[in-house]
Design an enzyme around this catalytic site. Structure first.
Site, PDB file in Angstrom:
ATOM      1  N   LYS A  52       0.846  -1.206   0.000  1.00 13.29           N
ATOM      2  CA  LYS A  52       0.000   0.000   0.000  1.00 13.29           C
ATOM      3  C   LYS A  52       0.878   1.252   0.000  1.00 13.29           C
ATOM      4  O   LYS A  52       0.639   2.197  -0.743  1.00 13.29           O
ATOM      5  CB  LYS A  52      -0.931  -0.008   1.220  1.00 13.29           C
ATOM      6  N   GLN A  96      -4.383  -1.769   9.964  1.00 11.85           N
ATOM      7  CA  GLN A  96      -4.267  -3.092   9.349  1.00 11.85           C
ATOM      8  C   GLN A  96      -4.793  -4.169  10.301  1.00 11.85           C
ATOM      9  O   GLN A  96      -4.413  -4.200  11.475  1.00 11.85           O
ATOM     10  CB  GLN A  96      -2.798  -3.353   8.955  1.00 11.85           C
ATOM     11  N   ASP A 119     -10.907   2.515   4.443  1.00 11.19           N
ATOM     12  CA  ASP A 119     -11.134   1.068   4.326  1.00 11.19           C
ATOM     13  C   ASP A 119     -12.640   0.771   4.210  1.00 11.19           C
ATOM     14  O   ASP A 119     -13.023  -0.343   3.844  1.00 11.19           O
ATOM     15  CB  ASP A 119     -10.606   0.352   5.584  1.00 11.19           C
TER      16      ASP A 119
HETATM   17  N1  GUN Z   1      -6.583  -7.139   6.555  1.00  9.49           N
HETATM   18  C1  GUN Z   1      -6.897  -7.883   5.483  1.00  9.49           C
HETATM   19  N2  GUN Z   1      -7.432  -7.098   4.518  1.00  9.49           N
HETATM   20  C2  GUN Z   1      -7.458  -5.841   5.007  1.00  9.49           C
HETATM   21  C3  GUN Z   1      -7.888  -4.595   4.483  1.00  9.49           C
HETATM   22  O1  GUN Z   1      -8.385  -4.470   3.364  1.00  9.49           O
HETATM   23  N3  GUN Z   1      -7.723  -3.516   5.309  1.00  9.49           N
HETATM   24  C4  GUN Z   1      -7.206  -3.621   6.554  1.00  9.49           C
HETATM   25  N4  GUN Z   1      -7.115  -2.517   7.281  1.00  9.49           N
HETATM   26  N5  GUN Z   1      -6.794  -4.762   7.069  1.00  9.49           N
HETATM   27  C5  GUN Z   1      -6.922  -5.867   6.296  1.00  9.49           C
END
Ligand code: GUN
Length: 292
Positions: A52, A96, A119
């Site tokens: 990211k 995350q 998100d």
């Molecule tokens: N863990 C697995 N997929 C995601 C996601 O799309 N966003 C976040 N914040 N954590 C994750």
């Protein structure tokens, strides 16, 4: 059979984002800014967060990574979120997941300012998504919808089967595909661990979204000829055919299923890059204050 090339589509979208961001910077305004919080040292989470971060930088979005030890308390993490919520120079915030067991993911997500929740995990944003109001659609479902859109795959009146009911993928994609919208209006069946006769349900599907988290779960005998197959899974397994000794596979038995379907996403280079680019798009939306 045609490959749904998530990597190429994500590169196209990244170019669009890059141009838009450059336009703002040329006008002398600050760049969009995304903060990612990472707690602990789960290797998969570290890989996701690094991808990211790299993608943000490629398109001109400022990216900050706040790393904390697995021993941070819930209270301390909530204070970090409050601090970011109050910083006008930060547009988007992601925490995350998963978090260590002693921290409530629910509490943490609910503390994020919904206007910065790129998100799309906050209950307020999920509620807006269900009602079809302007909001952040979480990155994986948003990426899947965009992939269908860019390949002109018609979903109107189609039988769509989603396998897996997670809050992050299965549940939201089932809602999006059934909404009254151009890339919706499908008849959706949401399947899960208690579903009976999954094979026959899948065999009737025009579109299958596999988001179950089990390697090679969807096999060729479960798929109708000409179906569209979207693979959300990503698993690192041992391989004696690669230099690293590992390879990535999905929830779909790609070699066999691909012989039967009209379109399929590969793993890697399918849904994964679409998820990341969708997060960039949500960050741009936050920057433009499109979600109040
Ligand atoms: N863990 C697995 N997929 C995601 C996601 O799309 N966003 C976040 N914040 N954590 C994750």
């Amino acid at each position: 059979m045609e490959i749904l090339d998530g990597r190429q589509i994500s590169l196209d979208i990244k170019e669009e984002i890059k141009k838009e961001v450059a336009g703002y910077i040329d006008k002398g305004v600050r760049a969009p800014h995304l903060v990612a919080i990472l707690v602990g040292n789960d290797p998969a989470s570290q890989t996701y967060v690094n991808s990211k971060d790299k993608s943000c930088k490629e398109v001109g979005i400022t990216s900050s990574l706040y790393k904390y030890s697995k021993d941070i308390t819930e209270k301390e993490l909530l204070e970090v979120i409050d601090f970011i919520n109050n910083d006008d120079e930060i547009d988007g915030l992601i925490v995350q997941l998963p978090l260590p067991k002693h921290i409530s993911e629910e509490k943490i997500i609910q503390r994020i300012n919904p206007a910065k929740d790129v998100d799309g995990f906050h209950p307020m944003n999920i509620g807006k998504m269900v009602l079809g109001l302007p909001t952040y659609i979480s990155a994986t479902p948003f990426g899947i919808i965009q992939l269908l859109e860019r390949y002109n795959i018609d979903t109107q009146g189609k039988n769509c089967v989603v396998i897996g009911r997670s809050n992050i993928v299965g549940t939201p994609i089932s809602i999006l595909l059934s909404r009254k919208a151009k890339h919706g209006n499908a008849t959706v069946t949401l399947c899960h661990s208690r579903t009976k006769d999954l094979k026959n349900i899948c065999k009737n599907a025009d579109i299958i979204i596999a988001a179950i988290g089990k390697p090679k779960f969807l096999t060729a005998d479960m798929v109708k000829k000409g179906a569209v197959v979207i693979d959300v899974g990503i698993h690192r397994v041992k391989s004696d055919k690669t230099k690293s000794g590992f390879k990535l596979i999905g929830d779909v038995d790609f070699d066999e299923v691909s012989k039967k379907c009209s379109f399929i996403t590969p793993v890697p280079r399918g849904v994964g890059p679409m998820t990341i680019v969708s997060l960039m798009q949500n960050t741009l939306k936050a920057y433009k204050k499109e979600v109040k």
